[in-house]
Design a protein around this motif. Structure first.
Motif, PDB file in Angstrom:
ATOM      1  N   SER A 163       0.821  -1.214   0.000  1.00  0.00           N
ATOM      2  CA  SER A 163       0.000   0.000   0.000  1.00  0.00           C
ATOM      3  C   SER A 163       0.851   1.259   0.000  1.00  0.00           C
ATOM      4  CB  SER A 163      -0.929   0.008   1.218  1.00  0.00           C
ATOM      5  OG  SER A 163      -0.195   0.188   2.419  1.00  0.00           O
ATOM      6  N   ARG A 164       2.105   1.155   0.449  1.00  0.00           N
ATOM      7  CA  ARG A 164       2.973   2.328   0.493  1.00  0.00           C
ATOM      8  C   ARG A 164       3.412   2.776  -0.897  1.00  0.00           C
ATOM      9  NH1 ARG A 164       6.855   0.891   5.716  1.00  0.00           N
ATOM     10  NH2 ARG A 164       5.219   1.001   7.281  1.00  0.00           N
ATOM     11  N   ASN A 165       3.178   1.951  -1.905  1.00  0.00           N
ATOM     12  CA  ASN A 165       3.507   2.340  -3.278  1.00  0.00           C
ATOM     13  C   ASN A 165       2.384   3.133  -3.939  1.00  0.00           C
ATOM     14  OD1 ASN A 165       6.003   0.992  -3.180  1.00  0.00           O
ATOM     15  ND2 ASN A 165       5.047  -0.945  -3.741  1.00  0.00           N
ATOM     16  N   ASP A 166       1.215   3.174  -3.317  1.00  0.00           N
ATOM     17  CA  ASP A 166       0.081   3.905  -3.886  1.00  0.00           C
ATOM     18  C   ASP A 166       0.232   5.404  -3.627  1.00  0.00           C
ATOM     19  OD1 ASP A 166      -0.965   1.508  -4.663  1.00  0.00           O
ATOM     20  OD2 ASP A 166      -2.241   1.301  -2.889  1.00  0.00           O
ATOM     21  N   ALA A 167      -0.306   6.190  -4.546  1.00  0.00           N
ATOM     22  CA  ALA A 167      -0.251   7.649  -4.385  1.00  0.00           C
ATOM     23  C   ALA A 167      -1.089   8.103  -3.196  1.00  0.00           C
ATOM     24  CB  ALA A 167      -0.738   8.333  -5.666  1.00  0.00           C
ATOM     25  N   ASP A 168      -2.153   7.368  -2.893  1.00  0.00           N
ATOM     26  CA  ASP A 168      -3.029   7.755  -1.785  1.00  0.00           C
ATOM     27  C   ASP A 168      -2.335   7.618  -0.439  1.00  0.00           C
ATOM     28  OD1 ASP A 168      -5.004   8.264  -3.585  1.00  0.00           O
ATOM     29  OD2 ASP A 168      -5.960   6.299  -3.377  1.00  0.00           O
ATOM     30  N   TYR A 169      -1.230   6.864  -0.400  1.00  0.00           N
ATOM     31  CA  TYR A 169      -0.556   6.664   0.884  1.00  0.00           C
ATOM     32  C   TYR A 169       0.088   7.958   1.389  1.00  0.00           C
ATOM     33  CZ  TYR A 169       2.498   4.670   4.439  1.00  0.00           C
ATOM     34  OH  TYR A 169       3.136   4.388   5.630  1.00  0.00           O
ATOM     35  N   LYS A 170       0.471   8.846   0.467  1.00  0.00           N
ATOM     36  CA  LYS A 170       1.155  10.078   0.855  1.00  0.00           C
ATOM     37  C   LYS A 170       0.241  11.297   0.819  1.00  0.00           C
ATOM     38  CE  LYS A 170       5.535   8.292  -0.919  1.00  0.00           C
ATOM     39  NZ  LYS A 170       6.664   8.507  -1.852  1.00  0.00           N
ATOM     40  N   GLN A 171      -0.994  11.093   0.454  1.00  0.00           N
ATOM     41  CA  GLN A 171      -1.923  12.219   0.402  1.00  0.00           C
ATOM     42  C   GLN A 171      -3.359  11.705   0.527  1.00  0.00           C
ATOM     43  OE1 GLN A 171      -1.241  14.003  -3.390  1.00  0.00           O
ATOM     44  NE2 GLN A 171      -1.830  12.199  -4.552  1.00  0.00           N
ATOM     45  N   GLY A 172      -4.263  12.602   0.798  1.00  0.00           N
ATOM     46  CA  GLY A 172      -5.666  12.223   0.916  1.00  0.00           C
ATOM     47  C   GLY A 172      -6.037  11.757   2.315  1.00  0.00           C
ATOM     48  N   GLU A 173      -7.243  11.232   2.443  1.00  0.00           N
ATOM     49  CA  GLU A 173      -7.755  10.846   3.742  1.00  0.00           C
ATOM     50  C   GLU A 173      -7.025   9.651   4.344  1.00  0.00           C
ATOM     51  OE1 GLU A 173     -11.880  10.161   3.278  1.00  0.00           O
ATOM     52  OE2 GLU A 173     -12.384  12.264   2.855  1.00  0.00           O
ATOM     53  N   SER A 174      -6.487   8.785   3.516  1.00  0.00           N
ATOM     54  CA  SER A 174      -5.807   7.593   4.029  1.00  0.00           C
ATOM     55  C   SER A 174      -4.298   7.770   4.111  1.00  0.00           C
ATOM     56  CB  SER A 174      -6.136   6.386   3.136  1.00  0.00           C
ATOM     57  OG  SER A 174      -5.691   6.628   1.799  1.00  0.00           O
ATOM     58  N   LYS A 175      -3.819   9.015   4.161  1.00  0.00           N
ATOM     59  CA  LYS A 175      -2.387   9.279   4.191  1.00  0.00           C
ATOM     60  C   LYS A 175      -1.739   8.649   5.432  1.00  0.00           C
ATOM     61  CE  LYS A 175      -0.948  13.321   5.444  1.00  0.00           C
ATOM     62  NZ  LYS A 175      -0.594  14.762   5.477  1.00  0.00           N
ATOM     63  N   LEU A 176      -0.690   7.849   5.187  1.00  0.00           N
ATOM     64  CA  LEU A 176       0.065   7.215   6.264  1.00  0.00           C
ATOM     65  C   LEU A 176      -0.855   6.488   7.235  1.00  0.00           C
ATOM     66  CD1 LEU A 176       2.609  10.115   6.967  1.00  0.00           C
ATOM     67  CD2 LEU A 176       2.905   8.153   5.473  1.00  0.00           C
ATOM     68  N   TRP A 177      -1.782   5.711   6.694  1.00  0.00           N
ATOM     69  CA  TRP A 177      -2.813   5.073   7.515  1.00  0.00           C
ATOM     70  C   TRP A 177      -2.240   4.123   8.548  1.00  0.00           C
ATOM     71  CZ3 TRP A 177      -3.033  -0.191   7.545  1.00  0.00           C
ATOM     72  CH2 TRP A 177      -2.367  -0.853   6.514  1.00  0.00           C
ATOM     73  N   ASP A 178      -1.086   3.480   8.248  1.00  0.00           N
ATOM     74  CA  ASP A 178      -0.561   2.484   9.172  1.00  0.00           C
ATOM     75  C   ASP A 178       0.394   3.063  10.205  1.00  0.00           C
ATOM     76  OD1 ASP A 178       1.309   3.139   7.290  1.00  0.00           O
ATOM     77  OD2 ASP A 178       2.219   1.151   7.198  1.00  0.00           O
ATOM     78  N   ILE A 179       0.508   4.398  10.244  1.00  0.00           N
ATOM     79  CA  ILE A 179       1.394   5.009  11.228  1.00  0.00           C
ATOM     80  C   ILE A 179       0.601   5.609  12.375  1.00  0.00           C
ATOM     81  CG2 ILE A 179       3.052   6.864  11.606  1.00  0.00           C
ATOM     82  CD1 ILE A 179       4.155   6.374   8.889  1.00  0.00           C
ATOM     83  N   ARG A 180      -0.365   6.480  12.041  1.00  0.00           N
ATOM     84  CA  ARG A 180      -1.174   7.020  13.125  1.00  0.00           C
ATOM     85  C   ARG A 180      -2.626   7.252  12.725  1.00  0.00           C
ATOM     86  NH1 ARG A 180      -0.714  12.461  16.781  1.00  0.00           N
ATOM     87  NH2 ARG A 180      -1.319  11.509  18.744  1.00  0.00           N
ATOM     88  N   GLY A 181      -2.961   6.934  11.502  1.00  0.00           N
ATOM     89  CA  GLY A 181      -4.347   7.041  11.078  1.00  0.00           C
ATOM     90  C   GLY A 181      -4.847   8.472  11.014  1.00  0.00           C
ATOM     91  N   ASP A 182      -6.076   8.693  11.448  1.00  0.00           N
ATOM     92  CA  ASP A 182      -6.713  10.001  11.349  1.00  0.00           C
ATOM     93  C   ASP A 182      -6.077  11.041  12.251  1.00  0.00           C
ATOM     94  OD1 ASP A 182      -8.447   8.875   9.584  1.00  0.00           O
ATOM     95  OD2 ASP A 182      -9.967   8.417  11.087  1.00  0.00           O
ATOM     96  N   ALA A 183      -5.354  10.597  13.292  1.00  0.00           N
ATOM     97  CA  ALA A 183      -4.790  11.548  14.244  1.00  0.00           C
ATOM     98  C   ALA A 183      -3.486  12.156  13.760  1.00  0.00           C
ATOM     99  CB  ALA A 183      -4.557  10.862  15.591  1.00  0.00           C
ATOM    100  N   PHE A 184      -2.983  11.696  12.605  1.00  0.00           N
ATOM    101  CA  PHE A 184      -1.692  12.195  12.127  1.00  0.00           C
ATOM    102  C   PHE A 184      -1.877  13.524  11.419  1.00  0.00           C
ATOM    103  CE2 PHE A 184       1.782  12.516   9.100  1.00  0.00           C
ATOM    104  CZ  PHE A 184       2.855  12.255   9.929  1.00  0.00           C
ATOM    105  N   ASP A 185      -1.041  14.486  11.771  1.00  0.00           N
ATOM    106  CA  ASP A 185      -1.173  15.823  11.198  1.00  0.00           C
ATOM    107  C   ASP A 185      -0.045  16.140  10.236  1.00  0.00           C
ATOM    108  OD1 ASP A 185      -3.516  16.388  12.599  1.00  0.00           O
ATOM    109  OD2 ASP A 185      -2.361  16.909  14.391  1.00  0.00           O
TER     110      ASP A 185
END
Length: 216
Positions: A163-185
């Motif tokens: 999933s880290r190869n997807d563009a959505d991983y670095k932007q959008g609502e699911s950015k860095l989802w496996d690090i801190r989820g929605d709480a990541f700023d």
């Protein structure tokens, strides 16, 4: 007999095609040259068969695999650039990965493979600290067989890496989802995306360096 069976089980566990290939690419002279108590890797029948099995799967193209076999032959016998004075002497002192970085340019395909295999951890400490396993095998799901739990951890971990190869991983609502989820700023300390993404979920440095509150 009990002790012997334990030793055989441990040997079998570490005697896979991938392990044998990594062992064959160890540049140490003790493994490549004939000594009194060891057989060089290219003369070991079991080691050679398992290595060839791994190469057939890793390089399905016949022409590419033939080039790899030629590079293995030159590496095993110390021919051409592998036979230079510095290359032979550094086999005693340099770390295997460092040796391949310095002296492996004449065999680019084999160098790339060696850096991947020799960079794999051989300790079980990462597995013992695997938070993904405790997520899958919990108190409510305690009847899962060890093999099924192992397969689920394997699938979950690889899907997470892919999933880290997807563009959505670095932007959008699911950015860095496996690090801190929605709480990541944001990266308050200027750390790069790859620096953060390479950390596991249970890294203490992640909590102390990046995810502290503003007032702490």
């Amino acid at each position: 007999d009990v002790v012997y069976n334990i030793l055989i089980d441990q040997w079998t566990k570490s005697s896979t095609p991938l392990h044998c290939t990594a062992h064959s690419l160890n540049p140490s002279k003790k493994w490549l040259n004939d000594v009194s108590d060891r057989v060089s890797s290219h003369k070991d029948v079991e080691l050679s068969e398992e290595r060839n099995k791994c190469l057939r799967r890793y390089f399905p193209d016949v022409e590419e695999r033939r080039l790899v076999n030629q590079e293995i032959a030159r590496f095993s016998k110390g021919l051409d650039a592998f036979g230079s004075f510095d290359s032979l002497e550094d086999r005693w002192v340099l770390d295997p990965k460092a040796w391949w970085l310095v002296h492996g340019s004449s065999a680019p395909i084999l160098q790339n493979l060696a850096l991947k295999l020799l960079g794999q951890p051989c300790s079980s400490s990462c597995c013992e600290r695997n938070s993904t396993y405790s997520f899958i095998h919990s108190m409510r799901r305690n009847k899962i067989s060890p093999k099924r739990a192992e397969d689920l951890v394997f699938v979950h971990t690889n899907l997470r890496l892919l999933s880290r190869n997807d563009a959505d991983y670095k932007q959008g609502e699911s950015k860095l989802w496996d690090i801190r989820g929605d709480a990541f700023d944001s990266f308050d300390n200027g750390a790069g995306v790859l620096e953060i993404a390479s950390l596991s979920l249970d890294e203490p440095t992640m909590e102390t360096m990046f995810f502290t509150d503003d007032g702490d």
